[in-house]
Motif scaffolding. Structure first.
Motif, mmCIF file in Angstrom:
data_model
loop_
_atom_site.group_PDB
_atom_site.id
_atom_site.type_symbol
_atom_site.label_atom_id
_atom_site.label_comp_id
_atom_site.label_asym_id
_atom_site.label_seq_id
_atom_site.Cartn_x
_atom_site.Cartn_y
_atom_site.Cartn_z
ATOM 1 N N ARG A 37 -1.223 3.862 3.098
ATOM 2 C CA ARG A 37 -0.164 3.714 4.091
ATOM 3 C C ARG A 37 0.948 2.801 3.585
ATOM 4 O O ARG A 37 2.140 3.111 3.718
ATOM 5 C CB ARG A 37 -0.747 3.172 5.388
ATOM 6 C CG ARG A 37 0.280 3.104 6.522
ATOM 7 C CD ARG A 37 -0.347 2.731 7.853
ATOM 8 N NE ARG A 37 -0.935 1.383 7.781
ATOM 9 C CZ ARG A 37 -2.239 1.149 7.789
ATOM 10 N NH1 ARG A 37 -3.102 2.164 7.834
ATOM 11 N NH2 ARG A 37 -2.707 -0.093 7.745
ATOM 12 N N HIS A 40 2.846 4.503 0.741
ATOM 13 C CA HIS A 40 3.756 5.511 1.293
ATOM 14 C C HIS A 40 5.018 4.857 1.834
ATOM 15 O O HIS A 40 6.132 5.369 1.646
ATOM 16 C CB HIS A 40 3.045 6.298 2.386
ATOM 17 C CG HIS A 40 3.923 7.341 3.020
ATOM 18 N ND1 HIS A 40 4.259 8.519 2.392
ATOM 19 C CD2 HIS A 40 4.552 7.367 4.242
ATOM 20 C CE1 HIS A 40 5.045 9.228 3.181
ATOM 21 N NE2 HIS A 40 5.237 8.555 4.312
ATOM 22 N N ALA A 41 4.869 3.720 2.487
ATOM 23 C CA ALA A 41 6.034 3.019 3.046
ATOM 24 C C ALA A 41 6.982 2.540 1.949
ATOM 25 O O ALA A 41 8.191 2.419 2.172
ATOM 26 C CB ALA A 41 5.573 1.836 3.896
ATOM 27 N N HIS A 42 6.449 2.277 0.757
ATOM 28 C CA HIS A 42 7.276 1.824 -0.359
ATOM 29 C C HIS A 42 7.638 2.963 -1.323
ATOM 30 O O HIS A 42 8.162 2.719 -2.414
ATOM 31 C CB HIS A 42 6.547 0.711 -1.130
ATOM 32 C CG HIS A 42 6.501 -0.598 -0.400
ATOM 33 N ND1 HIS A 42 5.597 -0.852 0.630
ATOM 34 C CD2 HIS A 42 7.262 -1.730 -0.534
ATOM 35 C CE1 HIS A 42 5.775 -2.078 1.088
ATOM 36 N NE2 HIS A 42 6.781 -2.633 0.410
#
Length: 272
Positions: A37, A40-42
């Protein structure tokens, strides 16, 4: 967490490998799902490390011909010999629009130089070159001889464009495959293996002559490839249509629908 994943020892590893390694060192930062997670955010969920990224599917060939010498297809098939494990190689080049065999050869090896010379002779015979009003496209599968630099250089000299089937998709080159089937299922195809290259050449020459000049091809309204290639097919089919219409007028009860369509196909496709 991103700092941990980007350390040199973990830069090429997925969370599924990072988390157990950290646990072996007595460290627990978060679950694998949380690692994914945050990555994915980065924007770091793509393939990591130096491994080559996965390749997307190759585009489906979508080629068309509206006349002769616009789209050719070629391939190589095996011919058996009387020596076990030794084969001859049949090279065939077909015009997709007319179905005419424009070039052929039989050799004891598969080699790009043979293919290059074969295509050169066909282009000379059909008067195709860089000044041709529409560039010729030569379609083939992904064999070694088809992709060799020798053939590529020769086609560039001739002004011929190349097209390839998708890997392991045989029906992307259907016209050549169909031609080979027609050849090997002829009633006079030898029941015994060929004794020599000369014997194979004699048989192929007979087959090509029959196929081009006598074989009425179902895909082109039962005219011969030479008749379509030379522009005679339309007149032949128009005469047939008149014969059918006259027969219908003489015996209207025999016809519940319109007469058979003899119109020549204007466009021919290679499309997977």
């Amino acid at each position: 967490m991103p700092l941990t994943c980007n350390q040199p020892e973990f830069a090429a590893s997925p969370p599924g490998q990072i988390v157990p390694v950290l646990a072996d060192r007595g460290l627990y930062i978060d679950s694998e799902r949380s690692f994914y997670r945050v990555l994915h955010a980065h924007g770091q969920t793509h393939r990591r490390g130096r491994a080559r990224p996965s390749q997307g599917p190759r585009p489906v060939p979508c080629l068309q011909a509206r006349g002769p010498n616009q789209l050719w297809s070629w391939d190589i098939t095996y011919l058996p010999t009387r020596v076990r494990g030794v084969w001859l190689y049949l090279y065939l080049v077909i015009d997709v629009w007319s179905r005419k065999v424009v070039a052929w050869d039989v050799a004891d090896r598969e080699e790009s130089q043979i293919a290059a010379d074969l295509v050169s002779r066909a282009c000379l015979r059909e008067r195709i070159g860089k000044g041709h009003r529409q560039p010729l496209i030569l379609h083939a599968d992904n064999g070694n001889a088809m992709r060799a630099a020798t053939l590529e250089a020769r086609l560039e000299e001739l002004g011929v464009l190349r097209s390839f089937s998708r890997p392991r998709v045989s029906n992307d080159n259907p016209y050549s495959e169909s031609l080979f089937r027609t050849a090997k299922y002829r009633p006079n195809y030898p029941r015994r293996p060929f004794h020599s290259v000369e014997e194979a050449c004699d048989w192929v020459a007979t087959f090509v002559s029959w196929y081009n000049h006598r074989h009425r091809h179902s895909g082109i309204r039962f005219v011969t490839p030479v008749q379509r290639h030379s522009g005679q097919a339309n007149a032949i089919c128009q005469r047939r249509a008149r014969v059918y219409e006259q027969a219908r007028q003489r015996h209207p009860r025999h016809w519940s629908r319109s007469t058979r369509c003899w119109q020549q196909p204007e466009v021919v496709w290679i499309q997977g």
